[in-house]
Enzyme design. Sequence first.
Site, PDB file in Angstrom:
ATOM      1  N   ASP A 173       3.971  -5.333   3.933  1.00  0.00           N
ATOM      2  CA  ASP A 173       3.473  -4.214   4.741  1.00  0.00           C
ATOM      3  C   ASP A 173       4.357  -4.091   5.983  1.00  0.00           C
ATOM      4  O   ASP A 173       4.251  -4.888   6.906  1.00  0.00           O
ATOM      5  CB  ASP A 173       2.017  -4.482   5.133  1.00  0.00           C
ATOM      6  CG  ASP A 173       1.312  -3.266   5.698  1.00  0.00           C
ATOM      7  OD1 ASP A 173       1.995  -2.259   5.981  1.00  0.00           O
ATOM      8  OD2 ASP A 173       0.075  -3.316   5.856  1.00  0.00           O
ATOM      9  N   ASP A 212       5.946   2.263   7.310  1.00  0.00           N
ATOM     10  CA  ASP A 212       4.569   1.881   7.000  1.00  0.00           C
ATOM     11  C   ASP A 212       3.959   2.847   5.989  1.00  0.00           C
ATOM     12  O   ASP A 212       3.257   3.765   6.358  1.00  0.00           O
ATOM     13  CB  ASP A 212       3.740   1.877   8.284  1.00  0.00           C
ATOM     14  CG  ASP A 212       2.322   1.382   8.087  1.00  0.00           C
ATOM     15  OD1 ASP A 212       2.045   0.753   7.052  1.00  0.00           O
ATOM     16  OD2 ASP A 212       1.495   1.634   8.981  1.00  0.00           O
ATOM     17  N   HIS A 238       0.821  -1.213   0.000  1.00  0.00           N
ATOM     18  CA  HIS A 238       0.000   0.000   0.000  1.00  0.00           C
ATOM     19  C   HIS A 238       0.853   1.261   0.000  1.00  0.00           C
ATOM     20  O   HIS A 238       1.907   1.337   0.633  1.00  0.00           O
ATOM     21  CB  HIS A 238      -1.005  -0.007   1.157  1.00  0.00           C
ATOM     22  CG  HIS A 238      -0.443   0.190   2.525  1.00  0.00           C
ATOM     23  ND1 HIS A 238      -0.261   1.436   3.085  1.00  0.00           N
ATOM     24  CD2 HIS A 238      -0.060  -0.698   3.475  1.00  0.00           C
ATOM     25  CE1 HIS A 238       0.193   1.312   4.323  1.00  0.00           C
ATOM     26  NE2 HIS A 238       0.333   0.024   4.581  1.00  0.00           N
ATOM     27  N   HIS A 246       2.649   4.661  12.976  1.00  0.00           N
ATOM     28  CA  HIS A 246       1.604   5.684  12.804  1.00  0.00           C
ATOM     29  C   HIS A 246       1.929   6.991  13.536  1.00  0.00           C
ATOM     30  O   HIS A 246       1.022   7.749  13.882  1.00  0.00           O
ATOM     31  CB  HIS A 246       0.234   5.150  13.256  1.00  0.00           C
ATOM     32  CG  HIS A 246      -0.380   4.198  12.275  1.00  0.00           C
ATOM     33  ND1 HIS A 246      -1.635   3.653  12.443  1.00  0.00           N
ATOM     34  CD2 HIS A 246       0.088   3.680  11.097  1.00  0.00           C
ATOM     35  CE1 HIS A 246      -1.914   2.859  11.415  1.00  0.00           C
ATOM     36  NE2 HIS A 246      -0.879   2.857  10.596  1.00  0.00           N
ATOM     37  N   GLU A 291      -5.255   1.870   2.031  1.00  0.00           N
ATOM     38  CA  GLU A 291      -5.164   0.662   2.867  1.00  0.00           C
ATOM     39  C   GLU A 291      -5.481   0.969   4.315  1.00  0.00           C
ATOM     40  O   GLU A 291      -6.061   0.131   5.030  1.00  0.00           O
ATOM     41  CB  GLU A 291      -3.760   0.051   2.754  1.00  0.00           C
ATOM     42  CG  GLU A 291      -3.567  -1.252   3.518  1.00  0.00           C
ATOM     43  CD  GLU A 291      -3.123  -1.080   4.972  1.00  0.00           C
ATOM     44  OE1 GLU A 291      -3.134  -2.078   5.720  1.00  0.00           O
ATOM     45  OE2 GLU A 291      -2.770   0.050   5.364  1.00  0.00           O
ATOM     46  N   GLU A 292      -5.084   2.146   4.772  1.00  0.00           N
ATOM     47  CA  GLU A 292      -5.229   2.476   6.191  1.00  0.00           C
ATOM     48  C   GLU A 292      -6.687   2.579   6.633  1.00  0.00           C
ATOM     49  O   GLU A 292      -6.972   2.609   7.828  1.00  0.00           O
ATOM     50  CB  GLU A 292      -4.485   3.771   6.510  1.00  0.00           C
ATOM     51  CG  GLU A 292      -2.974   3.717   6.298  1.00  0.00           C
ATOM     52  CD  GLU A 292      -2.251   2.834   7.295  1.00  0.00           C
ATOM     53  OE1 GLU A 292      -2.916   2.290   8.206  1.00  0.00           O
ATOM     54  OE2 GLU A 292      -1.023   2.686   7.168  1.00  0.00           O
TER      55      GLU A 292
END
Length: 240
Positions: free
Chosen positions: A121, A58, A46, A208, A92-93
């Site tokens: 990922d 990420d 992603h 994140h 994707e998130e």
Amino acid sequence: MKKKLDAAGFTTSLQEFEFGGKKSWNLIADWPRGGRTGKVLMVGAHLDSVETSPGINDNGSSVAAILETALTVSAKNVTPAQHLRFGFWGTEEETYIGSTHYVNTLPAAELSKITAYLNFDMIGSPNPGYFVYDQSPEVARHFDRYFTAKGIPTEPATALNGRSDHEPFLAKGVAVGGIFTGSAEIKTLEQAAKWGGTAGEAMDKCYHQACDTPANIDRRALDVNSDAVAAMVWKLGVRG
């Protein structure tokens, strides 16, 4: 991304979709040589991140590894046994919206040609583990053999079940595989003993977060796992 793949000789397309009132896109890149068996090996990652993070581990780590593999396919001008397709997913998130859109709009006859979908990922976590997707054992065995040859023990990537772009493919009966180096999971003493790193800390404490910058990458993990991406493309797709 599209310009690089176009220049390398791939046939690319942008698949537009909408989520939450906003447009997003998947980028699909097909290698035009080989694959005359009607079988497709698909590899994906992603492109998006959460708003709070630059998203280097990420998921820039995986995107970079897949792009490098695709460019190597071009540089070597390979004629693979299976058709090679690379997917770079949007949104994707928000629970893998882009890959779900792709799978749901792909004709059944085309979906049935996909022999395996390999998802990547987070493959460069700074306090890394070495996890292999275990939902399709026949694919997992190939990854496990690769890491065994490197002297690296693995564990099942159960923390990623239901959390990434392989899930829509799995739900349609496609064999899936992939690797993962961990996110907010805490590394145990046993894991630190076999993989190194720091027990009692998250495998990616910047998951994140704003600190998910290039400084957040473990370069050895990224190197080993990038090689694994290429090795699986060659094993399952090029040699077939």
